[in-house]
Design an enzyme around this catalytic site. Structure first.
Site, PDB file in Angstrom:
ATOM      1  CG  PHE A 170      -1.941   1.303   1.271  1.00 14.18           C
ATOM      2  CD1 PHE A 170      -2.813   1.293   0.679  1.00 14.18           C
ATOM      3  CD2 PHE A 170      -1.597   2.004   2.360  1.00 14.18           C
ATOM      4  CE1 PHE A 170      -3.368   2.447   0.762  1.00 14.18           C
ATOM      5  CE2 PHE A 170      -2.545   3.005   2.319  1.00 14.18           C
ATOM      6  CZ  PHE A 170      -3.427   3.628   1.511  1.00 14.18           C
TER       7      PHE A 170
ATOM      8  CE  LYS B 280       4.412   4.391   9.924  1.00 11.16           C
ATOM      9  NZ  LYS B 280       3.244   3.733   9.537  1.00 11.16           N
TER      10      LYS B 280
END
Ligand code: TPP
Lengths: 177, 579
Positions: free
Chosen positions: B131, B181
């Site tokens: 995503f 991340k």
């Protein structure tokens, strides 16, 4: 200006993505890369790109400056055909049965200064290094015997002088130390 | 990615003591170490840890929340160009990062130092079409000076330290550091050293004194020398040295659009602007000089017109920091590679004091002709219809050339650049190389934050404004004192002009049926005014400038006015048309 054969050489850091950065320079100008080889160089930790193109010298000069402009490129330069010693490597796979019907293939291989890399039950692999026109000539002669597979490597080349571009890089790195 | 260690960096600044912190906290500490007090951006999933860390440092780093990532990066560009510092921009992965690309390309072609930090999906997901995963490194590669993907916290200090160094050194440019991340979440032993050197990178070539000597000789022997100067003078902090050089040699000097404000407009040796819509003399006389001295400019095709008819008679001296610019478009007889400031200092020592009164007079004569044929009418129109030029003239009168003029792209840009008066450097902020519509409003926001003590006027067209109009909300939220001047001709004016001149007036998709900009500005809670009659213009501009805060002023100008002079594309510079 007329297009001719050039070999572009770049000494670089070994970083992921640098290959892409360098090919973008050619894509942006719609220049066809005939072959591109990356390898180690004579210096530890320094990588080397060898790029074959057919272009005008003016365009090649501009491209080389753009390559050298990249943060991770130590040095870039170009050579004309006569200024390098160059080779390409080709492999030819043909059916083993073409050897059993006479000595023709062996004669061709000998005459072309090629050699058998391996002989298996069903196929043999022939290796030939040289200029493109030489590996192509062997290809044409072997074709009637049935070529199962053919591959040719990119051009590799060293400067036809004792100290090429790498010498400048060495001096650069010495000055660093 | 490959290891960063392969690129040895010699670090001269003292390292801070190690401390165990998260990658995201390290990113913010590094921004502080690099002197960042303002960042522009837009949050999202993959950059959330960084935004969380920013929350703890709000007094030291002001984060400007744009309304679109394109707005954020143009604001960072405006900030960089007004302040001379590195602009910083943050965005999330995927669409956040791709929305930055136009601004990155703009910063690349206009050599603006910007560091973009983009969030990326976790390293374990890379390549899985996760995503909001896009290949930001691949997409940004053609338009960045350098980029790097960080996949573990330990890489953050060196990657960012190199990013700042590369963005601001040598010929500046944008860099992207894409940080997964997991790297933002990870804890590691943080230490920071500023990069001062990268072994494969030569930001400033060593000045070759032989070339400087050759250049000085050519300049001394020239009968009709002519200087073209660009942004290199500004980026190299060489304004003073440049002025000393031209005053000693008495050489007429013309600026490129990016060189605007490097010298005061009214300097007697400043003969005006080069380029397609530049001044008459500077274009025409390019083909009459005997020595052409290019300083920190790159012979863009909008400056040279048809290269086959460009300055063929002249000996070309090119002072330039970037070796790749030498011989790229115009071959240099005497290339002088180096930093503009140092090159000019050395060159000034060697040249003889001189003046070129007769030659300079040629420029004045051309100017008189242009005044007569174009400028007089543009600045003081004889019709009821308002012109863009008269608006700029009144701004000059009110600000005395003290303002930073930011522009969007189109006719208003050309008019603003032709007629704005400058007395200070870094006062012209425009999208020169890329011609990015939508640049003006957000760049104005960034400029106002980068130079808070100056009056910043962002001049935009009705087309370009609507490309980033949502940034009016950024103004409302952040309160930069930017003045937005809309020159509304209800057309995509520059394209319409070309259609009129070169496409038989077939106005294909250039007429704009516009919204009510007054209501819009009010909706964004910005003080606003609209002028349709000349009698109200001066007072409106005065209020616009004097107002303490952001202001939106719309002036209805002639729908079918044209910008002249003009070098039609494909023509030589000497074929410049006055009408
Ligand atoms: C993003 C982008 N799209 C298209 C263009 C092509 N273009 C250049 S000038 C122009 C017209 C600009 O119109 P407007 O903003 O109203 O300004 P004006 O020329 O009327 O002053 C266009 C469409 C561009 N420069 N940038």
């Amino acid at each position: 200006m007329e297009k001719q054969e050039f070999t572009i050489t770049a000494y670089t850091e070994n970083h992921v993505g640098l290959l892409h950065r360098i090919t973008i320079i050619f894509t942006k100008r719609k220049i066809n890369i005939e072959s591109l080889t990356t390898s180690e160089s004579e210096m530890e930790g320094v990588h080397r790109f060898t790029i074959a193109v057919t272009e005008t010298e003016e365009q090649v000069q501009k491209v080389v400056k753009q390559i050298e402009k990249h943060v991770e490129v130590l040095k870039a330069g170009y050579y004309k055909k006569k200024e390098v010693v160059q080779q390409e490597l080709a492999l030819y796979k043909i059916p083993t049965e073409s050897l059993t019907n006479g000595l023709e293939v062996e004669r061709i291989v000998r005459e072309h200064n090629a050699r058998f890399l391996t002989i298996e039950r069903d196929f043999v692999v022939i290796e030939k290094s040289g200029y493109k026109r030489e590996t192509k000539a062997l290809f044409d002669e072997l074709r009637p015997f049935g070529i199962n597979e053919f591959v040719r490597s990119g051009r590799i080349a060293v400067a036809r002088q004792q100290h090429g571009l790498g010498h400048d890089v060495e001096e650069m790195l010495m000055a660093e130390a | 990615m490959g290891t960063l260690e392969a690129t040895e960096t010699k670090n001269k600044t003292a390292p801070s003591a190690p401390e165990r912190i998260k990658g995201s906290e390290a990113i913010v500490r590094i921004l502080l170490e690099e002197g960042v007090d303002t960042a522009f951006g837009y949050p999202g999933g993959a950059i959330m840890p960084v935004y969380d860390a920013l929350y703890d440092h709000q007094e030291k780093i002001k984060h400007v929340l744009a309304r679109h990532e394109q707005g954020a990066i143009h604001a960072a560009q405006g900030y960089a160009r007004a302040s001379g510092k590195v602009g910083v921009c943050l965005a999330t992965s995927g669409p956040g990062a791709t929305n930055l690309i136009t601004g990155i390309a703009d910063a690349q072609i206009d050599s603006t130092p910007v560091v973009c930090i983009t969030g990326q999906v976790a390293a374990s997901l890379l390549g899985s079409d996760a995503f909001q995963e896009t290949d930001v490194i691949g997409i940004s590669m053609p338009v960045t000076k350098w980029n790097y993907q960080v996949t573990s916290a330990a890489e953050i200090p060196e990657a960012l330290s190199k990013a700042f160094y590369i963005a601001r050194s040598g010929r500046p440019g944008p860099v992207v550091v894409d940080i997964t991340k997991n790297a933002q979440f990870e804890e590691f032993d943080f230490e920071y050293k500023k990069t001062t050197h990268i072994r494969s990178y030569v930001p400033v070539p060593k000045l070759d004194m032989e070339k400087v000597k050759e250049a000085a000789e050519a300049i001394d022997n020239a009968k009709r020398p002519y200087i073209l100067f660009g942004q290199g003078v500004i980026l190299g902090n060489a304004e003073k040295e440049f002025k000393t050089f031209i005053e000693k040699t008495g050489i007429p000097s013309a600026w490129t659009i990016m060189g605007l404000s490097a010298l005061e407009t009214d300097h007697p040796l400043n003969v005006g602007m080069l380029g397609m819509h530049g001044n008459y003399g500077p274009n025409l006389l390019t083909n009459e000089c005997d020595v052409l001295i290019a300083i920190g400019m790159r012979f863009d095709d909008r400056v040279t017109g048809n290269l086959d008819k460009y300055a063929k008679q002249a000996k070309v001296i090119h002072l330039e920091i970037d070796p790749a610019e030498i011989d790229k478009n115009v071959p240099a007889d005497i290339p002088v590679l180096g930093d503009a400031k140092e090159s000019l200092i050395e060159l000034t020592k060697l040249v003889k004091p001189n003046s070129h009164e007769e030659w300079l007079q040629r420029f004045r004569d051309c100017d008189a002709m242009e005044q007569e044929k174009v400028i007089k009418e543009e600045l003081n129109p004889n019709t009821e219809i308002l012109s863009m030029g008269e608006v700029v003239r009144i701004i000059n009168e009110k600000t005395q050339g003290d303002a930073i003029i930011v522009t969007d792209v189109g006719q208003h840009q050309m008019v603003a650049c032709r007629y704005s008066k400058f007395t200070k450097s870094k006062s012209n902020i425009t999208s020169g190389g890329l011609g990015t519509m939508g640049f003006g409003l957000p760049a104005g926001i960034g400029a106002a934050l980068g130079a808070p003590d100056r009056t910043v006027i962002s001049i935009v067209g009705d087309g370009g404004l609507q490309m980033t109009i949502q940034e009016l909300a950024t103004i409302y939220q952040t309160k930069p004192k930017v003045k937005v001047l809309l020159l509304n001709n209800e057309f995509l004016g520059m394209v319409r002009q070309w259609q009129q001149l070169f496409f038989d007036k077939r106005y294909s998709s250039t007429e704009m049926i516009n919204p009510d900009f007054q209501t819009l500005a009010k909706g964004f809670y910005i003080p606003t005014n609209k002028v349709t009659e000349r009698e109200n213009l001066e007072a409106a501009i005065e209020e616009f400038i004097d107002y303490d805060g952001a202001y939106f002023l719309e002036v209805m100008v002639g729908k079918e006015n044209n910008v002249f002079p003009m070098v039609p594309s494909g023509s030589g510079v000497a074929e410049i048309r006055l009408e």
